[in-house]
Design a protein around this motif. Structure first.
Motif, PDB file in Angstrom:
ATOM      1  N   ALA A  66       0.846  -1.195   0.000  1.00 51.48           N
ATOM      2  CA  ALA A  66       0.000   0.000   0.000  1.00 51.48           C
ATOM      3  C   ALA A  66       0.880   1.242   0.000  1.00 51.48           C
ATOM      4  O   ALA A  66       1.852   1.326   0.749  1.00 51.48           O
ATOM      5  N   SER A  67       0.541   2.175  -0.831  1.00 53.12           N
ATOM      6  CA  SER A  67       1.298   3.417  -0.899  1.00 53.12           C
ATOM      7  C   SER A  67       0.454   4.485  -1.566  1.00 53.12           C
ATOM      8  O   SER A  67      -0.415   4.190  -2.367  1.00 53.12           O
ATOM      9  N   ASP A  68       0.745   5.723  -1.213  1.00 49.22           N
ATOM     10  CA  ASP A  68       0.092   6.840  -1.876  1.00 49.22           C
ATOM     11  C   ASP A  68       1.006   7.424  -2.950  1.00 49.22           C
ATOM     12  O   ASP A  68       0.683   8.416  -3.572  1.00 49.22           O
ATOM     13  N   ARG A  80      -0.747  -0.823  -4.573  1.00 50.34           N
ATOM     14  CA  ARG A  80      -2.196  -0.649  -4.567  1.00 50.34           C
ATOM     15  C   ARG A  80      -2.561   0.529  -3.690  1.00 50.34           C
ATOM     16  O   ARG A  80      -1.929   0.787  -2.676  1.00 50.34           O
ATOM     17  N   ILE A  81      -3.604   1.202  -4.071  1.00 50.01           N
ATOM     18  CA  ILE A  81      -4.203   2.215  -3.209  1.00 50.01           C
ATOM     19  C   ILE A  81      -5.290   1.494  -2.432  1.00 50.01           C
ATOM     20  O   ILE A  81      -6.253   1.005  -3.021  1.00 50.01           O
ATOM     21  N   ILE A  95      -9.279  10.088  -2.518  1.00 54.13           N
ATOM     22  CA  ILE A  95      -8.073   9.270  -2.612  1.00 54.13           C
ATOM     23  C   ILE A  95      -7.463   9.378  -4.003  1.00 54.13           C
ATOM     24  O   ILE A  95      -6.260   9.586  -4.161  1.00 54.13           O
ATOM     25  N   ILE A 100      -3.922  12.083   0.973  1.00 50.14           N
ATOM     26  CA  ILE A 100      -3.225  10.998   1.656  1.00 50.14           C
ATOM     27  C   ILE A 100      -3.656  10.826   3.113  1.00 50.14           C
ATOM     28  O   ILE A 100      -3.156   9.946   3.794  1.00 50.14           O
ATOM     29  N   PHE A 103      -4.316   7.373   4.397  1.00 53.29           N
ATOM     30  CA  PHE A 103      -3.230   6.441   4.652  1.00 53.29           C
ATOM     31  C   PHE A 103      -2.598   6.652   6.020  1.00 53.29           C
ATOM     32  O   PHE A 103      -1.749   5.887   6.414  1.00 53.29           O
TER      33      PHE A 103
END
Length: 105
Positions: A66-68, A80-81, A95, A100, A103
């Motif tokens: 997971a990352s922005d 993946r978002i 999103i 962000i 997250f």
């Protein structure tokens, strides 16, 4: 996303290549369009699998990391978002627009 959803890092390279190519061919046959993106089962991949995905003709591949932030110079390990059931349409729009805050909580 492969035919049988194995951890591609835990099977032979021959089987991994078949698992990567077969769904591409099946979807092409059904839809008349070649899938452009691939998702690693369980997000498990390594550079050799990324090469196999590229050689199979996909343009991108998604991990479960997971990352922005997306490094578009590295199209075969796109994070993946994460979206959750509690995210409504306005949350998804935020999103996608780069908010962000989702997250950080």
């Amino acid at each position: 996303h492969t035919m049988t959803h194995p951890d591609l890092t835990a099977v032979s390279r021959e089987r991994a290549r078949a698992e990567i190519a077969e769904p591409r061919d099946t979807l092409l046959e059904i839809t008349g369009e070649t899938p452009r993106s691939f998702a690693y089962p369980y997000g498990a991949f390594d550079p050799g699998l990324a090469n196999a995905v590229e050689e199979a003709g996909y343009e991108t591949a998604t991990t479960v990391v997971a990352s922005d932030v997306v490094d578009f110079g590295s199209p075969f390990d796109v994070p993946r978002i994460p979206l959750r059931r509690e995210h409504g349409l306005s949350d998804v729009k935020s999103i996608v627009d780069g908010d962000i805050s989702f997250f950080n909580g």
